[in-house]
Design a protein around this motif. Sequence first.
Motif, PDB file in Angstrom:
ATOM      1  N   PRO A 114      39.058  23.682  40.661  1.00 48.95           N
ATOM      2  CA  PRO A 114      39.525  24.508  39.538  1.00 48.95           C
ATOM      3  C   PRO A 114      40.149  23.672  38.431  1.00 48.95           C
ATOM      4  N   GLU A 115      39.885  24.070  37.202  1.00 49.09           N
ATOM      5  CA  GLU A 115      40.482  23.381  36.060  1.00 49.09           C
ATOM      6  C   GLU A 115      41.978  23.682  35.958  1.00 49.09           C
ATOM      7  N   ARG A 116      42.371  24.828  36.503  1.00 52.48           N
ATOM      8  CA  ARG A 116      43.762  25.252  36.421  1.00 52.48           C
ATOM      9  C   ARG A 116      44.470  25.019  37.752  1.00 52.48           C
ATOM     10  N   SER A 117      45.681  24.511  37.686  1.00 53.74           N
ATOM     11  CA  SER A 117      46.481  24.362  38.901  1.00 53.74           C
ATOM     12  C   SER A 117      47.330  25.602  39.164  1.00 53.74           C
ATOM     13  N   ARG A 118      47.484  26.403  38.119  1.00 52.98           N
ATOM     14  CA  ARG A 118      48.300  27.619  38.225  1.00 52.98           C
ATOM     15  C   ARG A 118      47.759  28.657  37.269  1.00 52.98           C
ATOM     16  N   LEU A 119      47.777  29.919  37.674  1.00 47.53           N
ATOM     17  CA  LEU A 119      47.401  31.000  36.762  1.00 47.53           C
ATOM     18  C   LEU A 119      48.160  32.268  37.103  1.00 47.53           C
ATOM     19  N   LEU A 178      46.956  40.687  29.522  1.00 48.23           N
ATOM     20  CA  LEU A 178      45.842  39.755  29.287  1.00 48.23           C
ATOM     21  C   LEU A 178      45.629  39.545  27.799  1.00 48.23           C
ATOM     22  N   VAL A 179      45.556  40.629  27.057  1.00 49.95           N
ATOM     23  CA  VAL A 179      45.314  40.549  25.617  1.00 49.95           C
ATOM     24  C   VAL A 179      46.458  39.822  24.919  1.00 49.95           C
ATOM     25  N   GLY A 180      47.685  40.038  25.412  1.00 57.94           N
ATOM     26  CA  GLY A 180      48.843  39.403  24.802  1.00 57.94           C
ATOM     27  C   GLY A 180      49.034  37.955  25.197  1.00 57.94           C
ATOM     28  N   GLY A 181      48.276  37.490  26.194  1.00 56.33           N
ATOM     29  CA  GLY A 181      48.329  36.083  26.585  1.00 56.33           C
ATOM     30  C   GLY A 181      49.291  35.745  27.696  1.00 56.33           C
ATOM     31  N   SER A 182      49.964  36.750  28.274  1.00 47.86           N
ATOM     32  CA  SER A 182      50.903  36.454  29.366  1.00 47.86           C
ATOM     33  C   SER A 182      50.222  36.466  30.729  1.00 47.86           C
ATOM     34  N   ALA A 183      48.959  36.886  30.788  1.00 50.02           N
ATOM     35  CA  ALA A 183      48.172  36.855  32.028  1.00 50.02           C
ATOM     36  C   ALA A 183      46.833  36.191  31.742  1.00 50.02           C
ATOM     37  N   ASP A 184      46.291  35.525  32.758  1.00 48.90           N
ATOM     38  CA  ASP A 184      44.996  34.841  32.621  1.00 48.90           C
ATOM     39  C   ASP A 184      43.837  35.697  33.125  1.00 48.90           C
ATOM     40  N   VAL A 185      44.100  36.453  34.179  1.00 48.32           N
ATOM     41  CA  VAL A 185      43.079  37.264  34.845  1.00 48.32           C
ATOM     42  C   VAL A 185      43.719  38.600  35.207  1.00 48.32           C
ATOM     43  N   VAL A 186      42.897  39.649  35.254  1.00 48.56           N
ATOM     44  CA  VAL A 186      43.391  40.974  35.638  1.00 48.56           C
ATOM     45  C   VAL A 186      42.585  41.506  36.812  1.00 48.56           C
ATOM     46  N   SER A 187      43.284  42.108  37.757  1.00 51.64           N
ATOM     47  CA  SER A 187      42.637  42.934  38.771  1.00 51.64           C
ATOM     48  C   SER A 187      42.771  44.354  38.250  1.00 51.64           C
ATOM     49  N   PRO A 204      31.235  51.813  38.859  1.00 53.33           N
ATOM     50  CA  PRO A 204      31.934  50.624  39.356  1.00 53.33           C
ATOM     51  C   PRO A 204      33.337  50.574  38.787  1.00 53.33           C
ATOM     52  N   ALA A 205      34.290  50.214  39.625  1.00 48.95           N
ATOM     53  CA  ALA A 205      35.684  50.351  39.211  1.00 48.95           C
ATOM     54  C   ALA A 205      36.451  49.041  39.325  1.00 48.95           C
ATOM     55  N   ALA A 206      37.264  48.886  40.380  1.00 52.17           N
ATOM     56  CA  ALA A 206      38.138  47.719  40.480  1.00 52.17           C
ATOM     57  C   ALA A 206      37.331  46.421  40.506  1.00 52.17           C
ATOM     58  N   CYS A 207      37.823  45.445  39.767  1.00 55.47           N
ATOM     59  CA  CYS A 207      37.157  44.149  39.653  1.00 55.47           C
ATOM     60  C   CYS A 207      38.191  43.115  39.222  1.00 55.47           C
ATOM     61  N   LEU A 208      37.772  41.877  39.112  1.00 56.53           N
ATOM     62  CA  LEU A 208      38.567  40.883  38.417  1.00 56.53           C
ATOM     63  C   LEU A 208      37.902  40.638  37.066  1.00 56.53           C
ATOM     64  N   TYR A 209      38.699  40.636  36.007  1.00 58.35           N
ATOM     65  CA  TYR A 209      38.131  40.352  34.687  1.00 58.35           C
ATOM     66  C   TYR A 209      39.038  39.406  33.909  1.00 58.35           C
ATOM     67  N   ALA A 210      38.444  38.761  32.917  1.00 55.50           N
ATOM     68  CA  ALA A 210      39.168  37.801  32.077  1.00 55.50           C
ATOM     69  C   ALA A 210      38.489  37.757  30.714  1.00 55.50           C
ATOM     70  N   THR A 211      39.089  37.053  29.786  1.00 58.92           N
ATOM     71  CA  THR A 211      38.450  36.900  28.481  1.00 58.92           C
ATOM     72  C   THR A 211      37.247  35.978  28.609  1.00 58.92           C
ATOM     73  N   GLY A 212      36.274  36.175  27.739  1.00 61.15           N
ATOM     74  CA  GLY A 212      35.112  35.299  27.749  1.00 61.15           C
ATOM     75  C   GLY A 212      35.503  33.847  27.522  1.00 61.15           C
ATOM     76  N   GLU A 213      36.485  33.626  26.662  1.00 61.01           N
ATOM     77  CA  GLU A 213      36.941  32.260  26.387  1.00 61.01           C
ATOM     78  C   GLU A 213      37.499  31.599  27.640  1.00 61.01           C
ATOM     79  N   PHE A 214      38.310  32.338  28.414  1.00 60.28           N
ATOM     80  CA  PHE A 214      38.879  31.785  29.638  1.00 60.28           C
ATOM     81  C   PHE A 214      37.773  31.443  30.630  1.00 60.28           C
ATOM     82  N   ILE A 215      36.798  32.331  30.758  1.00 63.36           N
ATOM     83  CA  ILE A 215      35.705  32.102  31.708  1.00 63.36           C
ATOM     84  C   ILE A 215      34.902  30.860  31.342  1.00 63.36           C
ATOM     85  N   GLU A 216      34.585  30.710  30.057  1.00 63.38           N
ATOM     86  CA  GLU A 216      33.770  29.570  29.637  1.00 63.38           C
ATOM     87  C   GLU A 216      34.533  28.248  29.747  1.00 63.38           C
TER      88      GLU A 216
END
Length: 351
Positions: free
Chosen positions: A33-38, A84-93, A232-244
């Motif tokens: 992983p590129e990130r050590s913490r999220l 997520l949108v505000g930048g305080s989270a990286d990924v959302v369940s 389809p309902a619960a998932c993990l999602y993130a911004t496209g920028e974070f994913i790329e």
Amino acid sequence: MKGVIGVRRSLRWLAVILVALLVWPAAAQQGRPERSRLVLAVGGKEALVYLPLTVAERLGYLRETGMQIDIQNFAGGGPALRALVGGSADVVSGFYDHTIQMQAQGRDIRAFVMQQRYPGLVLAVTKAAYDAGVRSFLDLRGKRIGVTAPGSSTHFFLNFLMTKAGASLGDFSVIGIGAGATAVAAVRNRQVDALVNVDPVISLLETAGEIVVLADTRTTTGTLRTFGGPYPAACLYATGEFIERNPNTVQALTLAMVKALQWIRSRHSVEDIVNLMPPEYYQGNREVYTRAVRNMLQSYSPDGRMLEAGPPNVLRVLSQFDPQVSRARIDLSKTYETRFVEAALKQLRGK
């Protein structure tokens, strides 16, 4: 003497370089992983719709990613999305429908691993309201209806059912009541006339005879009856920028979730699942919680894949009550990713 010291230093540096050359290919192959913490935000972690996330946490699959994952629990999906949108989270369940809603607002949000095939959402009226004559969706006009949080998928579900029945969005009041003990208290303290919520809250109240269910999507039949197709309902999602920018990070999270889903769908009993959960999730009634888990088993994805017919149906549902979505040209292919789940499944098959 200086020559000997120089030779020794050269040999030490050569050894370091050789070790690095040996280690580097292995690290590259593993895709560290590129990130050590999220930070991972979730809208009601105790809700059974997010049980796969808790399974991944309790079995150590999240720890195996090599990252420190800080899980932040919110009252509902709306606040988690805003983090997520505000930048305080990286990924959302959270729920997949938020990715479509966000694209309509010009934001690139993508689901990358599914936790559920069906949403498990339930609309119910309190026994007091039922006895007073509230028996249908239209009877809820003028009433106070609890959702986990305004802007959450429980709110979307309520809007869909009410507009489909012929009501307008201004015909009822919406109150945020959370997805746990606060929701139970809201019903018992008569703060609401009805609620949209999930298990174990619904099973606890239903078993106690305190609510009457009007719409139920905890099963395949209930989902198809309510939505006219898969949702389809619960998932993990993130911004496209974070994913790329962090594909290995996303891949590690996906692998953890797929392993959790496979554990749930394996030969483990409902009791095994219940035993794994934190006791406070039982809300004082392990028997009812166990029944709720059993009721929800159909809803979980067996492999993390997106159902092909799911996104078009979710778009159709959202378009019925959200004018911003109905006016937008939504590219559904940009609301979810398939590559990470397929890579995880391939890796697990190879073991």
